[in-house]
Scaffold this motif. Structure first.
Motif, PDB file in Angstrom:
ATOM      1  N   ILE A   1       0.840  -1.201   0.000  1.00 25.37           N
ATOM      2  CA  ILE A   1       0.000   0.000   0.000  1.00 25.37           C
ATOM      3  C   ILE A   1       0.874   1.249   0.000  1.00 25.37           C
ATOM      4  O   ILE A   1       0.604   2.223  -0.725  1.00 25.37           O
ATOM      5  N   SER A   2       1.941   1.237   0.794  1.00 24.79           N
ATOM      6  CA  SER A   2       2.864   2.381   0.825  1.00 24.79           C
ATOM      7  C   SER A   2       3.489   2.601  -0.544  1.00 24.79           C
ATOM      8  O   SER A   2       3.578   3.738  -1.032  1.00 24.79           O
ATOM      9  N   CYS A   3       3.929   1.502  -1.180  1.00 33.11           N
ATOM     10  CA  CYS A   3       4.541   1.621  -2.508  1.00 33.11           C
ATOM     11  C   CYS A   3       3.532   2.118  -3.535  1.00 33.11           C
ATOM     12  O   CYS A   3       3.856   2.980  -4.369  1.00 33.11           O
ATOM     13  N   ALA A   4       2.308   1.599  -3.495  1.00 30.00           N
ATOM     14  CA  ALA A   4       1.281   2.000  -4.465  1.00 30.00           C
ATOM     15  C   ALA A   4       0.939   3.478  -4.318  1.00 30.00           C
ATOM     16  O   ALA A   4       0.740   4.186  -5.312  1.00 30.00           O
ATOM     17  N   PHE A   5       0.846   3.966  -3.085  1.00 30.23           N
ATOM     18  CA  PHE A   5       0.509   5.361  -2.838  1.00 30.23           C
ATOM     19  C   PHE A   5       1.521   6.287  -3.502  1.00 30.23           C
ATOM     20  O   PHE A   5       1.167   7.347  -4.027  1.00 30.23           O
ATOM     21  N   MET A   6       2.783   5.873  -3.482  1.00 32.29           N
ATOM     22  CA  MET A   6       3.821   6.684  -4.112  1.00 32.29           C
ATOM     23  C   MET A   6       3.882   6.444  -5.616  1.00 32.29           C
ATOM     24  O   MET A   6       3.989   7.376  -6.414  1.00 32.29           O
ATOM     25  N   TRP A   7       3.807   5.185  -6.050  1.00 37.38           N
ATOM     26  CA  TRP A   7       4.003   4.831  -7.454  1.00 37.38           C
ATOM     27  C   TRP A   7       2.937   5.446  -8.370  1.00 37.38           C
ATOM     28  O   TRP A   7       3.237   5.852  -9.483  1.00 37.38           O
ATOM     29  N   PHE A   8       1.714   5.521  -7.898  1.00 40.55           N
ATOM     30  CA  PHE A   8       0.632   6.060  -8.718  1.00 40.55           C
ATOM     31  C   PHE A   8       0.488   7.584  -8.595  1.00 40.55           C
ATOM     32  O   PHE A   8      -0.483   8.159  -9.074  1.00 40.55           O
ATOM     33  N   GLY A   9       1.448   8.216  -7.939  1.00 41.05           N
ATOM     34  CA  GLY A   9       1.474   9.668  -7.885  1.00 41.05           C
ATOM     35  C   GLY A   9       0.615  10.301  -6.816  1.00 41.05           C
ATOM     36  O   GLY A   9       0.530  11.529  -6.728  1.00 41.05           O
ATOM     37  N   TRP A  10      -0.029   9.489  -5.992  1.00 40.31           N
ATOM     38  CA  TRP A  10      -0.917  10.031  -4.968  1.00 40.31           C
ATOM     39  C   TRP A  10      -0.139  10.782  -3.901  1.00 40.31           C
ATOM     40  O   TRP A  10      -0.639  11.752  -3.326  1.00 40.31           O
ATOM     41  N   SER A  11       1.068  10.337  -3.621  1.00 41.33           N
ATOM     42  CA  SER A  11       1.869  10.993  -2.591  1.00 41.33           C
ATOM     43  C   SER A  11       2.267  12.400  -3.030  1.00 41.33           C
ATOM     44  O   SER A  11       2.135  13.367  -2.260  1.00 41.33           O
ATOM     45  N   ALA A  12       2.741  12.527  -4.272  1.00 40.92           N
ATOM     46  CA  ALA A  12       3.104  13.851  -4.783  1.00 40.92           C
ATOM     47  C   ALA A  12       1.864  14.751  -4.870  1.00 40.92           C
ATOM     48  O   ALA A  12       1.931  15.956  -4.578  1.00 40.92           O
TER      49      ALA A  12
END
Length: 396
Positions: A36-47
């Motif tokens: 979940i942590s990786c997906a949040f960043m990989w799909f651009g949601w974190s930025a």
């Protein structure tokens, strides 16, 4: 005089099935947190979250980090609640084990989630502050600081909090205290601090580090047969004499420093390779926080925990060997372990459990050691003969 060999306990099919199911759910929980942590960043949601917070807060930029971290940690905890339910309630219910009510479990889980979010919101800005002030050495500063704070907190808890909350008091004078002190005197200790506690989770342990360490025995230990009382004390006496708590703390220090360095290296390489695609400027970018979280979770679970477990298993195995040698009793401790414990607890570890879950040897490990390590019966020197004088006669 030779003692009879002890039976080596084995797992029943039910014990194996229950623990393997538990391990599968536990592994799914860890994997979910990482993915979940990786997906949040990989799909651009974190930025995206970073940018939206920056616009919304305007001049109050100092609030971006704590608000972002709080929201991310709470959301992460809430997203894995279904798996946590199966781990804490579903599996136990299926095996007819005592479990909390759904309401109690949900309340506790929500408190844990929001508590973790609040604590992270307070501490993570300090980590980013260290990153800005020492970009190349922040990982060492954070690791050493975390170790010092955790070590001091543990000592305060063991020396002040637990004595007050668990009715800890000195072991009163009597036959058992005399037997314990006679054992300690054979090892060169005139008067070892021995305490009793009402904590039902403690059979025997050592609290604190030198010069404040003390042996703590549970009330249930003094209700066991005399031989088991003496071997339990002898086991803890080894930890006390060799200051094994210092070894545990130093092991954790090395692990934290190595893990922090690994996080630093992996994160920098990852951002160098994918930073432009993920809109991450550097490791110090707030949007890279999920990367730090996933790397820390993976490193702690798959590298740090196995290392610490294997070190602790060795330390506990040697304490048991020490107990056998100085008491010349290799039966009482294995018999106690075979009688006590969780009915669905593993008697013999399989590899996954030994590496990732177990901090102590199994009951089967102790039984095998009891049967194989009896140098005194052959007139051979023991491993700890230079530490303690051999017994003249049994105390009982």
């Amino acid at each position: 005089m030779s003692q009879p060999f002890v039976n080596v306990p084995a797992n029943t099919p039910e014990i194996l099935s229950y623990n393997q199911q538990h391990d599968a759910i536990w592994l799914a929980l860890i994997a979910s947190l990482i993915l979940i942590s990786c997906a949040f960043m990989w799909f651009g949601w974190s930025a995206y979250a970073r940018d939206r917070l920056s616009v919304a807060l305007g001049r109050r930029q100092r609030l971006i980090t704590p608000i972002y971290v709080f929201g991310f940690v709470v959301a992460l905890c809430l997203l894995v609640l279904p798996i946590g339910y199966f781990l804490d309630i579903g599996l136990g219910s299926a095996w007819e084990r005592p479990v909390p009510s759904f309401g109690d479990w949900l309340t506790g889980s929500l408190i844990t989630a929001f508590g973790a979010g609040l604590l992270s919101a307070l501490l993570v800005p300090l980590v980013y502050g260290a990153m800005k002030r020492a970009p190349s050495l922040w990982w060492a500063i954070v690791a050493v600081t975390a170790w010092v704070v955790a070590a001091l907190g543990l000592q305060i808890d063991q020396m002040f909090v637990k004595p007050a909350s668990a009715n800890m008091r000195p072991l009163p004078d009597g036959p058992m205290r005399k037997a314990f002190e006679a054992l300690a005197e054979r090892c060169g200790v005139d008067r070892v601090p021995i305490f009793l506690t009402d904590d039902s989770g403690i059979g025997g342990t050592v609290h604190g580090v030198w010069p404040f360490s003390r042996i703590v025995l549970g009330e249930q230990t003094l209700n066991s047969p005399p031989g088991e009382q003496v071997t339990t004390f002898a086991h803890e006496l080894k930890h006390y004499l060799f200051q094994d708590n210092w070894l545990a703390l130093l092991t954790v220090a090395v692990i934290l420093i190595a893990l922090a360095a690994l996080i630093h290296i992996i994160a920098k390489v990852f951002i160098w390779r994918f930073g432009k695609f993920l809109k991450l400027g550097s490791i110090y970018d707030l949007a890279a926080f999920p990367l730090l979280v996933s790397t820390a979770l993976a490193g702690w679970t798959f590298l740090a925990t196995p290392t610490l477990n294997l070190v602790q298993q060795h330390v506990e195995r040697e304490a048991t060997r020490f107990s056998f040698e100085i008491t010349r009793d290799s039966n009482s401790d294995p018999q106690r372990l075979a009688r006590e414990g969780d009915p669905l607890g593993l008697k013999e570890y399989y590899p996954f459990y030994r590496v990732f879950r177990a901090s102590h040897p199994s009951a089967a490990d102790n039984a095998r050691l009891a049967n194989s390590w009896r140098p005194w019966e052959e007139g051979e020197p023991g491993r700890y003969e230079d530490v303690c004088e051999p017994p003249v006669a049994s105390a009982f």
